[in-house]
Scaffold this motif. Structure first.
Motif, PDB file in Angstrom:
ATOM      1  N   HIS A 279     -25.089   4.304  -1.243  1.00 47.17           N
ATOM      2  CA  HIS A 279     -23.803   4.270  -0.541  1.00 47.17           C
ATOM      3  C   HIS A 279     -22.692   4.636  -1.516  1.00 47.17           C
ATOM      4  CE1 HIS A 279     -26.210   1.353   1.906  1.00 47.17           C
ATOM      5  NE2 HIS A 279     -25.670   2.065   2.869  1.00 47.17           N
ATOM      6  N   VAL A 280     -21.720   5.385  -1.048  1.00 50.30           N
ATOM      7  CA  VAL A 280     -20.556   5.728  -1.864  1.00 50.30           C
ATOM      8  C   VAL A 280     -19.282   5.431  -1.082  1.00 50.30           C
ATOM      9  CG1 VAL A 280     -21.676   7.443  -3.324  1.00 50.30           C
ATOM     10  CG2 VAL A 280     -20.691   8.169  -1.175  1.00 50.30           C
ATOM     11  N   THR A 281     -18.290   4.905  -1.785  1.00 58.91           N
ATOM     12  CA  THR A 281     -16.975   4.650  -1.203  1.00 58.91           C
ATOM     13  C   THR A 281     -15.907   5.227  -2.119  1.00 58.91           C
ATOM     14  OG1 THR A 281     -16.800   2.493  -2.286  1.00 58.91           O
ATOM     15  CG2 THR A 281     -17.669   2.515  -0.040  1.00 58.91           C
TER      16      THR A 281
ATOM     17  N   ILE B  17     -19.450  -2.992   6.305  1.00 56.84           N
ATOM     18  CA  ILE B  17     -19.061  -3.015   4.895  1.00 56.84           C
ATOM     19  C   ILE B  17     -18.403  -4.353   4.600  1.00 56.84           C
ATOM     20  CG2 ILE B  17     -17.683  -1.905   3.094  1.00 56.84           C
ATOM     21  CD1 ILE B  17     -17.781   0.672   4.844  1.00 56.84           C
ATOM     22  N   ASP B  18     -18.871  -5.012   3.543  1.00 55.11           N
ATOM     23  CA  ASP B  18     -18.322  -6.299   3.131  1.00 55.11           C
ATOM     24  C   ASP B  18     -17.803  -6.156   1.709  1.00 55.11           C
ATOM     25  OD1 ASP B  18     -17.588  -8.966   3.251  1.00 55.11           O
ATOM     26  OD2 ASP B  18     -19.631  -9.749   3.201  1.00 55.11           O
ATOM     27  N   PHE B  19     -17.109  -7.154   1.231  1.00 47.75           N
ATOM     28  CA  PHE B  19     -16.591  -7.154  -0.132  1.00 47.75           C
ATOM     29  C   PHE B  19     -16.724  -8.570  -0.664  1.00 47.75           C
ATOM     30  CE2 PHE B  19     -13.402  -7.411  -3.455  1.00 47.75           C
ATOM     31  CZ  PHE B  19     -13.593  -6.211  -4.116  1.00 47.75           C
TER      32      PHE B  19
ATOM     33  N   VAL C 202      -6.749   0.626   9.899  1.00 48.55           N
ATOM     34  CA  VAL C 202      -7.435   1.090   8.692  1.00 48.55           C
ATOM     35  C   VAL C 202      -8.493   2.091   9.128  1.00 48.55           C
ATOM     36  CG1 VAL C 202      -8.971   0.448   6.787  1.00 48.55           C
ATOM     37  CG2 VAL C 202      -7.004  -0.987   7.344  1.00 48.55           C
ATOM     38  N   ARG C 203      -8.424   3.292   8.583  1.00 47.83           N
ATOM     39  CA  ARG C 203      -9.349   4.357   8.968  1.00 47.83           C
ATOM     40  C   ARG C 203     -10.498   4.477   7.976  1.00 47.83           C
ATOM     41  NH1 ARG C 203      -5.635   9.246  11.291  1.00 47.83           N
ATOM     42  NH2 ARG C 203      -4.815   8.057  13.043  1.00 47.83           N
ATOM     43  N   ILE C 204     -11.693   4.703   8.535  1.00 45.94           N
ATOM     44  CA  ILE C 204     -12.901   4.914   7.734  1.00 45.94           C
ATOM     45  C   ILE C 204     -13.392   6.322   8.065  1.00 45.94           C
ATOM     46  CG2 ILE C 204     -15.222   4.094   7.192  1.00 45.94           C
ATOM     47  CD1 ILE C 204     -14.297   1.387   8.553  1.00 45.94           C
ATOM     48  N   TYR C 205     -13.466   7.183   7.049  1.00 47.80           N
ATOM     49  CA  TYR C 205     -13.872   8.571   7.208  1.00 47.80           C
ATOM     50  C   TYR C 205     -15.316   8.720   6.739  1.00 47.80           C
ATOM     51  CZ  TYR C 205      -8.891   9.510   7.655  1.00 47.80           C
ATOM     52  OH  TYR C 205      -7.585   9.519   8.081  1.00 47.80           O
TER      53      TYR C 205
ATOM     54  N   GLY D 266      -0.587   8.686  -0.670  1.00 41.27           N
ATOM     55  CA  GLY D 266      -1.417   9.776  -0.167  1.00 41.27           C
ATOM     56  C   GLY D 266      -2.769   9.350   0.385  1.00 41.27           C
ATOM     57  N   ALA D 267      -3.139   8.093   0.236  1.00 48.02           N
ATOM     58  CA  ALA D 267      -4.422   7.627   0.762  1.00 48.02           C
ATOM     59  C   ALA D 267      -4.339   7.464   2.273  1.00 48.02           C
ATOM     60  CB  ALA D 267      -4.824   6.316   0.108  1.00 48.02           C
ATOM     61  N   LEU D 268      -5.352   7.969   2.961  1.00 49.37           N
ATOM     62  CA  LEU D 268      -5.400   7.883   4.419  1.00 49.37           C
ATOM     63  C   LEU D 268      -6.267   6.733   4.895  1.00 49.37           C
ATOM     64  CD1 LEU D 268      -5.987  11.666   5.222  1.00 49.37           C
ATOM     65  CD2 LEU D 268      -3.817  10.415   5.209  1.00 49.37           C
ATOM     66  N   GLY D 269      -7.199   6.315   4.065  1.00 46.72           N
ATOM     67  CA  GLY D 269      -8.138   5.271   4.445  1.00 46.72           C
ATOM     68  C   GLY D 269      -9.300   5.242   3.473  1.00 46.72           C
ATOM     69  N   LEU D 270     -10.443   4.791   3.952  1.00 45.35           N
ATOM     70  CA  LEU D 270     -11.658   4.681   3.140  1.00 45.35           C
ATOM     71  C   LEU D 270     -12.595   5.825   3.485  1.00 45.35           C
ATOM     72  CD1 LEU D 270     -13.386   2.825   1.204  1.00 45.35           C
ATOM     73  CD2 LEU D 270     -14.403   1.919   3.304  1.00 45.35           C
ATOM     74  N   ARG D 271     -13.112   6.515   2.465  1.00 50.71           N
ATOM     75  CA  ARG D 271     -14.163   7.503   2.671  1.00 50.71           C
ATOM     76  C   ARG D 271     -15.483   6.818   2.347  1.00 50.71           C
ATOM     77  NH1 ARG D 271     -14.843  12.216   4.192  1.00 50.71           N
ATOM     78  NH2 ARG D 271     -12.648  12.753   4.134  1.00 50.71           N
ATOM     79  N   PHE D 272     -16.433   6.888   3.275  1.00 54.78           N
ATOM     80  CA  PHE D 272     -17.720   6.211   3.136  1.00 54.78           C
ATOM     81  C   PHE D 272     -18.841   7.179   3.469  1.00 54.78           C
ATOM     82  CE2 PHE D 272     -20.961   3.435   5.334  1.00 54.78           C
ATOM     83  CZ  PHE D 272     -21.484   2.896   4.171  1.00 54.78           C
ATOM     84  N   GLY D 273     -19.883   7.144   2.671  1.00 55.42           N
ATOM     85  CA  GLY D 273     -21.022   8.018   2.922  1.00 55.42           C
ATOM     86  C   GLY D 273     -22.183   7.682   2.018  1.00 55.42           C
TER      87      GLY D 273
END
Length: 112
Positions: free
Chosen positions: A40-42, A77-79, A60-63, A22-29
């Motif tokens: 920052h929140v992910t 965004i890095d990891f 890969v989608r970022i919302y 069900g995951a569509l991508g990353l939510r970032f805000g």
């Protein structure tokens, strides 16, 4: 306007999304927090919300919600590993300063 992932972050998000039904991508805000004002929140995006900007990086989608976008536009965004933990890090060109612990940031007055 854009938000992007480094190759390491891209791989990590791609893996999280593939492993989460069900995951569509990353939510970032951002959210109001910490001593400097913004944090920052992910999270994994499970839906597309009205007003979202969606950035696609090789599938890969970022919302990003409309209120956060002016504060994170241009962020990379890095990891990586930091001590014993692994976490996302953010190179945000809108951050004028960060608090001493690095958990929150401020922007210039035009973004408040």
């Amino acid at each position: 306007m854009a938000v992007s992932l480094t190759p390491v972050a891209f791989e990590r998000v791609q893996r999280f999304v593939a492993q989460t039904p069900g995951a569509l991508g990353l939510r970032f805000g951002v959210t109001r927090t910490g001593c400097s004002g913004w944090g920052h929140v992910t999270d994994l995006a499970r839906d597309e919300r009205e007003g979202d900007s969606v950035f696609d990086q090789q599938g890969v989608r970022i919302y990003v919600d409309a209120q956060s976008l002016p504060l994170v536009d241009g962020t990379v965004i890095d990891f990586g590993k930091h001590g014993l933990s692994e976490t996302f890090t953010f190179k945000n060109p809108n951050a004028a300063a960060e608090c001493g612990c690095g958990e929150s940031f401020t922007t210039d007055e035009s973004h408040r």
